[in-house]
Design an enzyme around this catalytic site. Sequence first.
Site, PDB file in Angstrom:
ATOM      1  CE  LYS A  96      -4.567   0.554   0.155  1.00 21.18           C
ATOM      2  NZ  LYS A  96      -5.536  -0.302  -0.528  1.00 21.18           N
ATOM      3  N   GLY A 196     -21.806   5.382   3.374  1.00 23.47           N
ATOM      4  CA  GLY A 196     -20.835   5.841   2.385  1.00 23.47           C
ATOM      5  C   GLY A 196     -21.285   5.493   0.983  1.00 23.47           C
ATOM      6  CE1 TYR A 202     -25.428   6.620  -8.272  1.00 21.89           C
ATOM      7  CE2 TYR A 202     -24.506   4.917  -9.695  1.00 21.89           C
ATOM      8  CZ  TYR A 202     -25.370   5.982  -9.497  1.00 21.89           C
ATOM      9  OH  TYR A 202     -26.178   6.396 -10.530  1.00 21.89           O
TER      10      TYR A 202
END
Length: 366
Positions: A96, A196, A202
């Site tokens: 990361k 969220g 979405y």
Amino acid sequence: MKIIEQSFSSYIFSNYPNDSTHFSQKGHEQVVYFQDEATGLQAIVGIHDTTLGPAVGGVRFFEYQNERDALKDVLRLSRGMTYKASIAGLDFGGGKAVLIQKKGTTLTEALLRKYGAFIDRLGGHYITAPDYNTTMDHMVDIAKSTRHVIGLPAALGGSGDPSGNTAYGVYIAMKATVKQAFGTDSLAGKKIGIAGIGKVGYHLAQLLCQEQAIVYVADICAKRLQAITEVCKVEVVAAERLCSWPLDIYAPCALGATLNNETIPMLHCAIVVGAANNQLADQDRDGKLLLKKSIVYTPDFLANAGGLINAVTELEPKSQNLVKQRTEALYTICLDVLDKAAKTARPTQEVAEEMAIQRIQSIKNT
């Protein structure tokens, strides 16, 4: 260009006292700092484990309170990527990167190209990808300085936006968890709260509405809420209230550490499955708190593995049908984790990490 590499083992694990049961206690393979005064770039890259293959993980752009918090984030996130790749059966390791957002710092082409040049100097040990506040367009600029980048637009031969497949993986994990908890994997009529509504939230809301779930959504961004209400039949709930809303499933899909000793007692649900990384603020303590409340928790690195499955197709080109098959295979893996946890009365996070580590150790011992 300046690269500073240090051994952080003693520092790292003073911050993770609950990691003593895991092989990562010995430290990450590599932790690198990078800075460039001209562009304002300050970055930290953590490479956790490359036993299964080169480390893959996103780069996030975030305003941390201090450098220590940035380091802590990159260490937890990179370790989670190791577990994610391993438990999903992928031949990649975990890494990361974080770009530290400071006043006046923006993701300019110059900054991103500098970051790409830095990543290139790591020689392919870490492959960067989109993450929080970074996009496919940002990857295009990074790719001007390195080939060790994925998450590029499909028009440029990349795998495209991974958010749809991440959401599909969370959806599959939800169905498996509902099967374990209720005996059927139908989500019809289930009350599901999504905390969220970014790209993943979405897409997830759309999948759930298509299955006739009762969907509640919360977000601090009014535009996101407006966008989802225009395409789905959802009910908007204040962000601070969704955690305690009467639900069957609570889905954290924003930043991590939202499941902690303050929020878990507030939960009014049977299941937690979401897309956010590092949902448990303290893995040992909070995993046990969920277990004590009889809340079935599907570990985040398992539930959100669909995005990684999609992205690595750029490194080992496969058909989209195979991507879908690999993502749907998360269903069986989830059931395996949940079944083992139920039989042993252990937190699911602990069981899933153990399964991921066992695969890595089997390769190390070969």
